[in-house]
Design a protein around this motif. Structure first.
Motif, PDB file in Angstrom:
ATOM      1  N   GLU A 100       0.818  -1.204   0.000  1.00  0.00           N
ATOM      2  CA  GLU A 100       0.000   0.000   0.000  1.00  0.00           C
ATOM      3  C   GLU A 100       0.854   1.258   0.000  1.00  0.00           C
TER       4      GLU A 100
ATOM      5  N   VAL B  56      -5.448  12.190  -6.726  1.00  0.00           N
ATOM      6  CA  VAL B  56      -5.489  10.889  -6.054  1.00  0.00           C
ATOM      7  C   VAL B  56      -5.987   9.813  -7.010  1.00  0.00           C
ATOM      8  N   GLU B  57      -7.022  10.127  -7.783  1.00  0.00           N
ATOM      9  CA  GLU B  57      -7.550   9.143  -8.747  1.00  0.00           C
ATOM     10  C   GLU B  57      -6.530   8.844  -9.843  1.00  0.00           C
TER      11      GLU B  57
ATOM     12  N   LYS C 290      -4.097   6.401  -8.392  1.00  0.00           N
ATOM     13  CA  LYS C 290      -4.709   5.075  -8.359  1.00  0.00           C
ATOM     14  C   LYS C 290      -4.730   4.452  -9.757  1.00  0.00           C
TER      15      LYS C 290
ATOM     16  N   LYS D 198      -2.004   0.870  -5.125  1.00  0.00           N
ATOM     17  CA  LYS D 198      -3.014   0.701  -4.093  1.00  0.00           C
ATOM     18  C   LYS D 198      -2.803   1.783  -3.050  1.00  0.00           C
ATOM     19  N   VAL D 199      -3.794   2.669  -2.899  1.00  0.00           N
ATOM     20  CA  VAL D 199      -3.633   3.894  -2.127  1.00  0.00           C
ATOM     21  C   VAL D 199      -4.466   3.869  -0.861  1.00  0.00           C
ATOM     22  N   THR D 200      -3.918   4.411   0.232  1.00  0.00           N
ATOM     23  CA  THR D 200      -4.662   4.635   1.462  1.00  0.00           C
ATOM     24  C   THR D 200      -4.312   6.007   2.009  1.00  0.00           C
ATOM     25  N   GLN D 201      -5.177   6.564   2.848  1.00  0.00           N
ATOM     26  CA  GLN D 201      -4.944   7.883   3.421  1.00  0.00           C
ATOM     27  C   GLN D 201      -5.260   7.874   4.917  1.00  0.00           C
TER      28      GLN D 201
END
Length: 354
Positions: free
Chosen positions: A281, A295-296, A299, A304-307
């Protein structure tokens, strides 16, 4: 151990002084945090002018401003403590100050905000000048925050901050590595300002533009991206290299924003692959993480993105500065040669106490 620390930061965008009161807990080498209060004290026009012109001052006036700004920070901290009722709860203050000169090739860095003045006003111990030791040892003094990110978010494979520059940090072969990826908000905001906007809210302007492949290829072909890490960028790269390249192409500002957003996403994906390849991630922080179109795009590059939570996202820098100061307080390494290119790891920061 529990440390109640106020982290104080000021960015080159001059939007204000960030103050973060955080409880940092260390148990057997594992760190956790709780942000108890955070706020941004907007600069007056007078302070914006003083800070933006600091590099042009004669030596005497520069050091007078250094002292004045330290007293200003001290009073801001006192007001922050009084507002939130934190009297007798703060163990110490960590301040980054406001960077005016950063010339690591000449082993010099200077941030406004005299730590002695802050201690004099608040009566609290202060840790300042966090970059100085690393720069003296031949390091770039940047990126500064990956050490703290690694301690607070150890389970995430990659940590990307979308600030004025985009930075990345990760573990590789048991060693912390980090570097500046590309200019980020610095360029996006400059483009938005040509349309009378302070920034491109949610990336709506960029979303309305069309990608220009010729410009995108030119941006991706800049020589910086072929350099090995550790490496770092200054705002000068965005001003003298990136923006002139963008403005040299005949397309709408929305098209430029769209294309540069795609460029940021492409370079972040390239940086992830350079460090560790596929899998894991990516934690996104920094002001650019509020830009939903960016952000998109990240992606869409296959990551694989998390915040984190909103408060951590907004006051991430103050939180990390607080932890770097805590490491200094404990006499533990807070600057790694693998990140900055210094001759050796070091414990950075000047300690001021009554």
């Amino acid at each position: 151990m529990v440390y109640n620390v106020i982290g104080v930061t000021s960015g080159s965008s001059l939007d204000g002084l960030d103050l973060v009161f955080v409880g940092l807990t260390e148990v057997r080498g594992k760190w956790t945090y709780e942000i108890k209060a955070a706020e941004r004290k907007a600069y007056t026009e007078d302070w914006k002018e003083k800070l933006s012109n600091a590099a042009n001052l004669p030596a005497r006036d520069y050091f007078l401003l250094h002292s004045e700004y330290g007293h200003y920070i001290g009073q801001a901290v006192n007001d922050f403590i009084a507002t939130h009722g934190f009297d007798h709860q703060v163990h110490f203050i960590t301040t980054h100050g406001h960077t005016v000169f950063h010339m690591p090739s000449q082993k010099m860095t200077a941030q406004l905000g005299d730590g002695a003045a802050i201690t004099a006003v608040t009566g609290l111990s202060v840790i300042s000048d966090l970059r100085a030791m690393d720069v003296a040892l031949g390091g770039k003094g940047a990126p500064l925050l990956p050490v703290a990110e690694q301690l607070l978010f150890p389970n995430l494979a990659y940590r990307v901050n979308l600030g004025e520059n985009a930075t990345i940090s990760a573990q590789k072969d048991g060693e912390l590595v980090a570097f500046d990826v590309c200019p980020c908000n610095y360029v996006l905001d400059a483009l938005a300002e040509t349309l009378g906007r302070a920034y491109d809210e949610d990336g709506k302007l960029a979303a309305g533009g069309v990608t220009d492949q010729q410009l995108l290829d030119a941006l991706n072909g800049l020589s910086y991206y072929a350099q090995p890490y550790p490496k770092t960028l200054t705002n000068k790269f965005g001003t003298t290299t990136v923006l002139p390249l963008i403005q040299g192409h005949q397309l709408s500002t929305q098209g430029k924003l769209n294309t540069y957003t795609k460029h940021i996403a492409a370079q972040i994906a390239k940086a992830v692959n350079l460090i560790g390849g596929e899998g894991g991630e990516v934690l996104l922080t920094g002001g650019g993480a509020h830009n939903s179109y960016l952000v998109e795009a990240i992606k869409a590059s296959g990551l694989k993105v998390t915040q984190p939570d909103e408060q951590t996202l907004t006051f991430r820098t103050g939180l990390m500065i607080a932890l770097l100061g805590t490491l200094r307080w404990r006499q533990e390494t807070n600057a790694f040669a693998s990140v900055t290119g210094a001759d050796r790891d070091s414990v950075g920061g000047a300690l001021w106490s009554n």
